[in-house]
Write an enzyme that holds these catalytic residues in place. Sequence first.
Site, PDB file in Angstrom:
ATOM      1  N   ARG A 160      -4.078 -10.161   3.847  1.00 10.18           N
ATOM      2  CA  ARG A 160      -4.165 -10.277   2.392  1.00 10.18           C
ATOM      3  C   ARG A 160      -2.892  -9.698   1.786  1.00 10.18           C
ATOM      4  O   ARG A 160      -2.646  -8.490   1.892  1.00 10.18           O
ATOM      5  CB  ARG A 160      -5.405  -9.539   1.885  1.00 10.18           C
ATOM      6  CG  ARG A 160      -5.663  -9.655   0.388  1.00 10.18           C
ATOM      7  CD  ARG A 160      -6.943  -8.921   0.013  1.00 10.18           C
ATOM      8  NE  ARG A 160      -7.219  -9.024  -1.421  1.00 10.18           N
ATOM      9  CZ  ARG A 160      -6.756  -8.177  -2.346  1.00 10.18           C
ATOM     10  NH1 ARG A 160      -5.992  -7.160  -1.989  1.00 10.18           N
ATOM     11  NH2 ARG A 160      -7.063  -8.348  -3.615  1.00 10.18           N
TER      12      ARG A 160
ATOM     13  N   LYS B  11       0.833  -1.201   0.000  1.00 13.01           N
ATOM     14  CA  LYS B  11       0.000   0.000   0.000  1.00 13.01           C
ATOM     15  C   LYS B  11       0.873   1.259   0.000  1.00 13.01           C
ATOM     16  O   LYS B  11       1.953   1.302   0.593  1.00 13.01           O
ATOM     17  CB  LYS B  11      -0.937  -0.006   1.213  1.00 13.01           C
ATOM     18  CG  LYS B  11      -2.061  -1.032   1.131  1.00 13.01           C
ATOM     19  CD  LYS B  11      -3.042  -0.700   0.023  1.00 13.01           C
ATOM     20  CE  LYS B  11      -4.099  -1.771  -0.209  1.00 13.01           C
ATOM     21  NZ  LYS B  11      -5.101  -1.827   0.848  1.00 13.01           N
TER      22      LYS B  11
END
Length: 284
Positions: free
Chosen positions: A258, A223
Amino acid sequence: MRTWLIGQERWVLPQGGAVMGILNVTPDSFSDGGSHAGTDEALAHAERLLEEGADVIDVGGESTRPGADPVPEEVEVARVVPVIREMRRRWRVRISVDTRHTAVARAALEAGADIVNDVEGLRGEGMAALCAEYGCGVVVMHMKGEPGTMQVAPRYDDVVGEVRAFFEERLSALLSAGVRRECICWDPGIGFGKSLEHNLELLARLEEVRVDGLPLLMGLSRKRFLGAVLDDAAAGRGTVPTVAMSLYAGLHGAEIHRVHEVAPLRQALKLWRACDERRPTGGW
C-alpha cells in the site's frame, strides 16, 4: 502463488506483490492531507494512480495518523461515496475503502467498493457480518490502542507473537461471523501502536505473523520509522525508502504493498522480477 477472493473475483496475487494506491480524501492525512479532498481532485489522482499501474485503489475519508481526531460517520460517507461511485462508473478497477466504521463500509460497498480495509480489524459492531453479507475482500489490520493515543509508549512482551495471536483470534471470530476464509488478508499495522524497534522486528520476522496461509498487506509508505532509521525525517518521506522497504517486505512474504507513489514501486518490482525469473533456483 496466493489468491485473494474479493467479491466475484479470485485474484491471483502477482509475484513479489501487487500495488495498492492510496487515495486520501481527507484534509488532515499525515502526508497528503487536503491534496485530493475534493471529488474532482480525487478522481484526477485516481486516474494517475491507474495510469502508473495500481492494481487496486484504497479510498479513505478519515485520517488514522497518530493523534488524529475521529470524523463523524456522515462526513466520512460524504467524502468517500461520491468518489467510489464515480470510479466504479468510469473504470474497471478494484476499489478498497479504508474505514473502521460499519455504516461507512456499507455505503461504500453499495457504491461499488470491493474491499474493506479496517485498521481496527473488523472489530466494530456489525462490521464482520456486513463483510460476510457482501462477500467482499477484507484487510484485517493490527493496531494497539486507537489513533489518538496509539503511539504513546506502546509496549509488547513479544510483538510478533502478539500480532500473530491477534490474527488467530480474528480468524476464528470472522469465520464464525460468516466471512469466507479466502476473503481475508492480514496487515501487521506497521506504525500503528508500534515503536521503531517493533516495526523492524515485524519486518525481520514477517512470515511468522502469517496465519492460515493468507495474504499479507504492508503499509510502509512514508512511515515515520523510515526517517528514524535514516536519522532524517525528511528523507524518510521520500520515494527511495518506501521502495526499498517495500521490496524487502516483498522478498520476505508480503503480497500487497500500500503506497502513495505507484510508479516507482511498480518499476522496481518489474526490474527485480526480470532478474529473478532467470535465477537457476526458480525465481522469487
